[in-house]
Write an enzyme that holds these catalytic residues in place. Structure first.
Site, PDB file in Angstrom:
ATOM      1  N   GLN A  59       0.800  -1.226   0.000  1.00  0.00           N
ATOM      2  CA  GLN A  59       0.000   0.000   0.000  1.00  0.00           C
ATOM      3  C   GLN A  59       0.838   1.283   0.000  1.00  0.00           C
ATOM      4  O   GLN A  59       0.334   2.351  -0.334  1.00  0.00           O
ATOM      5  CB  GLN A  59      -0.912   0.028   1.236  1.00  0.00           C
ATOM      6  CG  GLN A  59      -0.125   0.228   2.510  1.00  0.00           C
ATOM      7  CD  GLN A  59      -0.951   0.651   3.699  1.00  0.00           C
ATOM      8  OE1 GLN A  59      -0.716   0.197   4.786  1.00  0.00           O
ATOM      9  NE2 GLN A  59      -1.910   1.520   3.503  1.00  0.00           N
ATOM     10  N   TYR A  60       2.105   1.200   0.398  1.00  0.00           N
ATOM     11  CA  TYR A  60       2.913   2.409   0.515  1.00  0.00           C
ATOM     12  C   TYR A  60       3.059   3.062  -0.862  1.00  0.00           C
ATOM     13  O   TYR A  60       3.588   2.461  -1.802  1.00  0.00           O
ATOM     14  CB  TYR A  60       4.296   2.106   1.089  1.00  0.00           C
ATOM     15  CG  TYR A  60       4.316   1.598   2.513  1.00  0.00           C
ATOM     16  CD1 TYR A  60       3.194   1.705   3.335  1.00  0.00           C
ATOM     17  CD2 TYR A  60       5.456   1.007   3.037  1.00  0.00           C
ATOM     18  CE1 TYR A  60       3.219   1.231   4.642  1.00  0.00           C
ATOM     19  CE2 TYR A  60       5.491   0.541   4.349  1.00  0.00           C
ATOM     20  CZ  TYR A  60       4.367   0.647   5.141  1.00  0.00           C
ATOM     21  OH  TYR A  60       4.399   0.185   6.437  1.00  0.00           O
ATOM     22  N   GLY A  61       2.603   4.289  -0.954  1.00  0.00           N
ATOM     23  CA  GLY A  61       2.683   4.999  -2.222  1.00  0.00           C
ATOM     24  C   GLY A  61       1.931   4.298  -3.329  1.00  0.00           C
ATOM     25  O   GLY A  61       2.296   4.408  -4.505  1.00  0.00           O
TER      26      GLY A  61
END
Length: 325
Positions: A59-61
């Protein structure tokens, strides 16, 4: 650098995990996010200083953290010389078997690798039977897509249940816990940390510096990040009055040792038996400071001095149990 291994494996890891949440495109108002070139520089510095353990998430970025990290690692180091962790949960289907099968392939593609050293479930899934999740994760290990499994931010009874179900069925058990733990938030000492130590599960906490509160004398600091990091504000600012005296003690010890406050806060983690706290970095000094902390040794009296003012906090990290469960 004093390396160790992920329990039950031969995967060599540094005593500091490089947190990659700051790598990638700004999709959540994170104006401090690092672009590809800045990510490359941070990864190269980490490797040059001996750090080889990197923690990211699907999910990061919106996946760009994995992309930037994968490209940077491929540029500077052989794949078998680093350990990569990523996560699954904050996606369609959460921890269903379909979601896990889809998300691992997406993560591997973005990272440009055939396998993950550590695959972490980002939270506990109330909607999917644990048997379904655990069998799906076990199948990833059997397929060679994942070498070891970890979990993050849940209640101890949930973690114990999942470990027990995995054991009963002969499935791969978790060997790492990425939990919320620092001098200002020690609720994990009640149940989760004793459980992990009993089961031989390594601890790799996130937010070891409490969103920067343990790295500066003044609770509030006028920086771009402090002004817009609503997650850190929610975690820590409501307990400023009771926690500020602890921060002041960190500052006092830093002065005594002639080191930075963050070095004291990280040294406390290792003194508590933590394997590899996750240090998120947006500046070179963040990583350089963390590595220097490995040389700081705290006495038993100093640990007590840091510990004794702590007061209970509201649980922050695990998703609350739904009222209809």
């Amino acid at each position: 650098m004093r390396y160790t291994t992920i329990p039950t494996t031969d995967i060599k890891i540094s005593p500091i995990t490089v947190g990659c949440m700051s790598f990638g495109k700004d999709v959540l108002g994170q104006k401090w996010s690092l672009n590809p070139e800045e990510t490359e520089a941070m990864v190269k510095l980490s490797l040059d200083l001996g750090l080889n353990f990197f923690d990211t998430a699907n999910q990061y970025g919106d996946g760009t953290s994995e992309e930037y990290l994968g490209r940077a690692l491929k540029k500077f180091v052989a794949r078998d010389q680093v350990a990569i962790a990523s996560k699954v949960y904050f996606n369609d289907g959460k921890l269903s078997k379909e979601a896990i099968a889809r998300e691992i392939d997406g993560s591997l593609k973005r990272l440009g690798t055939d396998y993950l050293d550590l695959y972490i479930i980002h939270r506990f899934d109330y909607e999917t039977p644990v048997e379904e999740t655990l069998e799906a994760l076990h199948n990833l290990v059997k397929a060679g897509k994942v070498r070891a499994l970890g979990a993050s931010s849940m209640f101890a009874f949930q973690f114990h249940t999942m470990q027990h179900v995995a054991e009963l069925n002969g499935w791969t058990q978790f060997v790492a816990m990425e939990n919320h733990y620092n001098l200002l938030y020690r609720e994990e000492e009640r149940e989760m940390i004793p459980l992990c130590k009993q089961q031989g599960v390594m601890l790799m906490p996130y937010s070891p510096l409490a969103g920067g509160r343990l790295a500066r004398v003044n609770w509030q600091e006028k920086t771009k990040r402090s002004e817009i990091d609503t997650i850190a504000k929610r975690k820590y600012d409501s307990t400023e009055e009771q926690d500020l005296p602890i921060v002041q003690r960190v500052a006092a010890l830093a002065q005594t040792h002639e080191v930075t406050m963050s070095q004291i806060a990280l040294a406390w983690q290792w003194a508590k038996g933590i394997t590899a706290p996750i240090v998120g970095a947006t500046k070179a000094s963040h990583i350089e400071d963390a590595v220097k902390a490995l040389d700081v040794k705290l006495t038993g009296e100093e640990i007590t001095y840091l510990d004794e003012l702590y007061l209970p906090h509201k649980m922050m990290g695990p998703i609350p149990v739904p009222t209809d469960k």
